[in-house]
Motif scaffolding. Structure first.
Motif, mmCIF file in Angstrom:
data_model
loop_
_atom_site.group_PDB
_atom_site.id
_atom_site.type_symbol
_atom_site.label_atom_id
_atom_site.label_comp_id
_atom_site.label_asym_id
_atom_site.label_seq_id
_atom_site.Cartn_x
_atom_site.Cartn_y
_atom_site.Cartn_z
ATOM 1 N N GLU A 1 0.829 -1.210 0.000
ATOM 2 C CA GLU A 1 0.000 0.000 0.000
ATOM 3 C C GLU A 1 0.860 1.257 0.000
ATOM 4 O O GLU A 1 0.554 2.233 -0.675
ATOM 5 C CB GLU A 1 -0.934 -0.016 1.216
ATOM 6 N N MET A 2 1.937 1.229 0.764
ATOM 7 C CA MET A 2 2.842 2.382 0.820
ATOM 8 C C MET A 2 3.425 2.675 -0.561
ATOM 9 O O MET A 2 3.416 3.828 -1.022
ATOM 10 C CB MET A 2 3.977 2.101 1.814
ATOM 11 N N LEU A 3 3.923 1.640 -1.233
ATOM 12 C CA LEU A 3 4.543 1.837 -2.545
ATOM 13 C C LEU A 3 3.520 2.257 -3.596
ATOM 14 O O LEU A 3 3.810 3.072 -4.477
ATOM 15 C CB LEU A 3 5.252 0.560 -2.980
ATOM 16 N N GLU A 4 2.302 1.718 -3.501
ATOM 17 C CA GLU A 4 1.270 2.070 -4.470
ATOM 18 C C GLU A 4 0.905 3.549 -4.374
ATOM 19 O O GLU A 4 0.855 4.266 -5.373
ATOM 20 C CB GLU A 4 0.018 1.215 -4.244
ATOM 21 N N ILE A 5 0.651 4.024 -3.153
ATOM 22 C CA ILE A 5 0.255 5.419 -2.979
ATOM 23 C C ILE A 5 1.432 6.350 -3.255
ATOM 24 O O ILE A 5 1.282 7.381 -3.926
ATOM 25 C CB ILE A 5 -0.296 5.636 -1.551
ATOM 26 N N PHE A 6 2.619 5.995 -2.763
ATOM 27 C CA PHE A 6 3.795 6.838 -2.992
ATOM 28 C C PHE A 6 4.088 6.950 -4.482
ATOM 29 O O PHE A 6 4.445 8.034 -4.977
ATOM 30 C CB PHE A 6 5.006 6.254 -2.261
ATOM 31 N N GLY A 7 3.930 5.850 -5.204
ATOM 32 C CA GLY A 7 4.173 5.870 -6.640
ATOM 33 C C GLY A 7 3.229 6.784 -7.390
ATOM 34 O O GLY A 7 3.569 7.305 -8.462
ATOM 35 N N ARG A 8 2.044 7.015 -6.841
ATOM 36 C CA ARG A 8 1.081 7.896 -7.493
ATOM 37 C C ARG A 8 1.364 9.374 -7.249
ATOM 38 O O ARG A 8 1.031 10.213 -8.091
ATOM 39 C CB ARG A 8 -0.337 7.581 -6.986
ATOM 40 N N VAL A 9 1.940 9.702 -6.091
ATOM 41 C CA VAL A 9 1.975 11.118 -5.714
ATOM 42 C C VAL A 9 3.373 11.737 -5.631
ATOM 43 O O VAL A 9 3.492 12.954 -5.499
ATOM 44 C CB VAL A 9 1.253 11.332 -4.352
ATOM 45 N N TRP A 10 4.448 10.934 -5.721
ATOM 46 C CA TRP A 10 5.776 11.496 -5.437
ATOM 47 C C TRP A 10 6.140 12.618 -6.405
ATOM 48 O O TRP A 10 6.705 13.642 -5.997
ATOM 49 C CB TRP A 10 6.850 10.394 -5.472
ATOM 50 N N LYS A 11 5.805 12.448 -7.676
ATOM 51 C CA LYS A 11 6.191 13.484 -8.644
ATOM 52 C C LYS A 11 5.422 14.775 -8.421
ATOM 53 O O LYS A 11 5.926 15.878 -8.691
ATOM 54 C CB LYS A 11 5.981 12.984 -10.069
ATOM 55 N N TRP A 12 4.199 14.641 -7.877
ATOM 56 C CA TRP A 12 3.411 15.840 -7.607
ATOM 57 C C TRP A 12 3.916 16.561 -6.362
ATOM 58 O O TRP A 12 3.725 17.773 -6.225
ATOM 59 C CB TRP A 12 1.936 15.464 -7.481
ATOM 60 N N VAL A 13 4.533 15.816 -5.463
ATOM 61 C CA VAL A 13 5.199 16.464 -4.329
ATOM 62 C C VAL A 13 6.318 17.371 -4.841
ATOM 63 O O VAL A 13 6.449 18.529 -4.433
ATOM 64 C CB VAL A 13 5.764 15.401 -3.360
ATOM 65 N N ILE A 14 7.122 16.837 -5.761
ATOM 66 C CA ILE A 14 8.236 17.622 -6.311
ATOM 67 C C ILE A 14 7.723 18.855 -7.052
ATOM 68 O O ILE A 14 8.232 19.967 -6.876
ATOM 69 C CB ILE A 14 9.093 16.746 -7.243
ATOM 70 N N ILE A 15 6.666 18.671 -7.860
ATOM 71 C CA ILE A 15 6.122 19.799 -8.613
ATOM 72 C C ILE A 15 5.511 20.835 -7.673
ATOM 73 O O ILE A 15 5.742 22.048 -7.798
ATOM 74 C CB ILE A 15 5.063 19.306 -9.624
ATOM 75 N N GLY A 16 4.728 20.369 -6.708
ATOM 76 C CA GLY A 16 4.058 21.290 -5.795
ATOM 77 C C GLY A 16 5.019 22.070 -4.934
ATOM 78 O O GLY A 16 4.940 23.308 -4.833
ATOM 79 N N VAL A 17 5.949 21.368 -4.293
ATOM 80 C CA VAL A 17 6.923 22.055 -3.441
ATOM 81 C C VAL A 17 7.863 22.910 -4.291
ATOM 82 O O VAL A 17 8.279 23.990 -3.875
ATOM 83 C CB VAL A 17 7.709 21.040 -2.589
ATOM 84 N N GLY A 18 8.183 22.427 -5.500
ATOM 85 C CA GLY A 18 9.031 23.220 -6.388
ATOM 86 C C GLY A 18 8.390 24.549 -6.743
ATOM 87 O O GLY A 18 9.060 25.591 -6.774
ATOM 88 N N LEU A 19 7.086 24.526 -6.996
ATOM 89 C CA LEU A 19 6.378 25.773 -7.270
ATOM 90 C C LEU A 19 6.412 26.701 -6.060
ATOM 91 O O LEU A 19 6.661 27.902 -6.184
ATOM 92 C CB LEU A 19 4.921 25.464 -7.650
ATOM 93 N N GLY A 20 6.169 26.115 -4.878
ATOM 94 C CA GLY A 20 6.217 26.927 -3.670
ATOM 95 C C GLY A 20 7.596 27.512 -3.427
ATOM 96 O O GLY A 20 7.730 28.672 -3.035
ATOM 97 N N ALA A 21 8.628 26.720 -3.670
ATOM 98 C CA ALA A 21 9.994 27.200 -3.471
ATOM 99 C C ALA A 21 10.336 28.316 -4.453
ATOM 100 O O ALA A 21 11.024 29.284 -4.101
ATOM 101 C CB ALA A 21 10.982 26.043 -3.625
ATOM 102 N N ALA A 22 9.868 28.187 -5.704
ATOM 103 C CA ALA A 22 10.148 29.206 -6.713
ATOM 104 C C ALA A 22 9.523 30.546 -6.342
ATOM 105 O O ALA A 22 10.077 31.617 -6.639
ATOM 106 C CB ALA A 22 9.642 28.742 -8.073
ATOM 107 N N LEU A 23 8.356 30.477 -5.663
ATOM 108 C CA LEU A 23 7.660 31.712 -5.293
ATOM 109 C C LEU A 23 8.070 32.231 -3.917
ATOM 110 O O LEU A 23 7.800 33.378 -3.571
ATOM 111 C CB LEU A 23 6.144 31.465 -5.302
#
Length: 334
Positions: A201-223
């Motif tokens: 379950e951990m790998l399934e959910i993490f596999g779905r959202v990890w790239k969006w963590v990078i995109i989301g936090v990256g946007l926040g960091a840029a601003l």
């Protein structure tokens, strides 16, 4: 606990990359590394632990207690848990996924998700020192009330129908555990089987959202930190009625965790920005930012995301108006 992520990010930015945190690039990179590593850690640990608990014991009694005639108590407990946990909005999402997988009703889970980034122990201490205990107590009560009311509203409109398919299936799977046959199967699992279930379950959910963590936090960091000093005070400091919704909208493109926004809050208050306007801006920055909604889109359909977004903006606006109205009386002791 989370200092290790701050220290790691600082070491990487300053010692390895040779950048100064005083520069915008260094500050943004440090922000990105710290929040990304922290959220990844929370995703992996929280999802695994909650899944292991679900596979190890019967959580249906807790769920039934929260979902039945005691649902009002469930909203209070969800909001209270959000108030005492040191999570920002994005860090709360792993817990949200864990609660959903455990079959806990969406409204109770949303009470946690709304309250968690709003009430922070550092903010409480700061407001206690700046404005006194009456204002601080009101801040806590109002923040929890928003979470409780928001959770009840989302349950009333049956918000679970607007979860993404994998989250809806996780919720349904968690609720089905209450059947006698499945409960007996859960009790019969060996530790190896429970570990395999939690890991899967951990790998399934993490596999779905990890790239969006990078995109989301990256946007926040840029601003992060790129709004010119003094701009907010200059344009929103006169206390007009429209300044509160304007502050809420201004906070949306930005992102900070609850602790990171405290120096901003302190600076704005000391430089004369009305307290309600300051709180509305900071709440929007922490709990209604673009990075958070990029992550939430992975577990919510657009309808639920839009309802949640509007709910937060309306709540923050009313909170700002209320505090702007009450602040002169509470600060002067009248």
């Amino acid at each position: 606990m989370f200092e290790i992520f701050t220290d790691f990010a600082t070491w990487l930015v300053v010692d390895v990359f040779g950048l100064s945190k005083a520069t915008k690039l260094g500050d943004a990179l440090q922000f990105f590394i710290e929040d990304t590593t922290k959220i990844f850690f929370l995703l992996l640990v929280m999802i695994y632990v909650i899944a292991l608990i679900r596979a190890s014991m019967n959580v249906e009694r807790v769920r039934d207690y929260l979902a039945g005639k005691h649902k009002g108590v469930g909203y209070v407990l969800g909001s209270s848990f959000g108030a005492i946990t040191p999570f920002c909005s994005c860090s709360s999402i792993p817990v949200f996924l864990g609660f959903t997988s455990a079959g806990i009703p969406v409204g109770i889970t949303m009470s946690f998700l709304i309250t968690s980034p709003l009430i922070n122990e550092v903010a409480v201490l700061l407001l206690l020192g700046l404005l006194g205990w009456k204002f601080t107590l009101l801040y806590i009560v109002v923040g929890m009330f928003v979470g409780i009311l928001g959770g009840a509203f989302l349950d009333a409109i049956k918000a679970e129908r607007w979860l993404q398919s994998f989250a809806a299936k996780a919720l349904e799977r968690g609720q089905k555990i209450s059947s006698t046959s499945e409960s007996n199967q859960v009790e019969a699992l060996s530790f190896k089987d429970r570990h395999a279930f939690a890991k899967s379950e951990m790998l399934e959910i993490f596999g779905r959202v990890w790239k969006w963590v990078i995109i989301g936090v990256g946007l926040g960091a840029a601003l992060h930190g790129f709004v010119p000093d003094g701009w907010i005070q200059t344009h929103l400091g006169d206390g007009q009625w429209w300044s509160v919704p304007a502050a809420v909208l201004l906070g949306i493109p930005l992102y900070s965790n609850a602790t990171g926004v405290i120096p901003v809050m302190e600076s704005l208050i000391k430089q004369g920005l009305p307290i309600g306007t300051t709180l509305a801006f900071c709440m929007s920055t922490v709990a209604a930012s673009f990075p958070e909604f990029i992550l939430l889109k992975q577990v919510m359909q657009w309808r639920l995301l839009a309802v949640f977004f509007v709910l937060l903006l309306v709540a923050f606006t009313f909170i700002g108006w209320i505090f702007n109205f009450l602040a002169p009386f509470m600060i002067t002791g009248i």
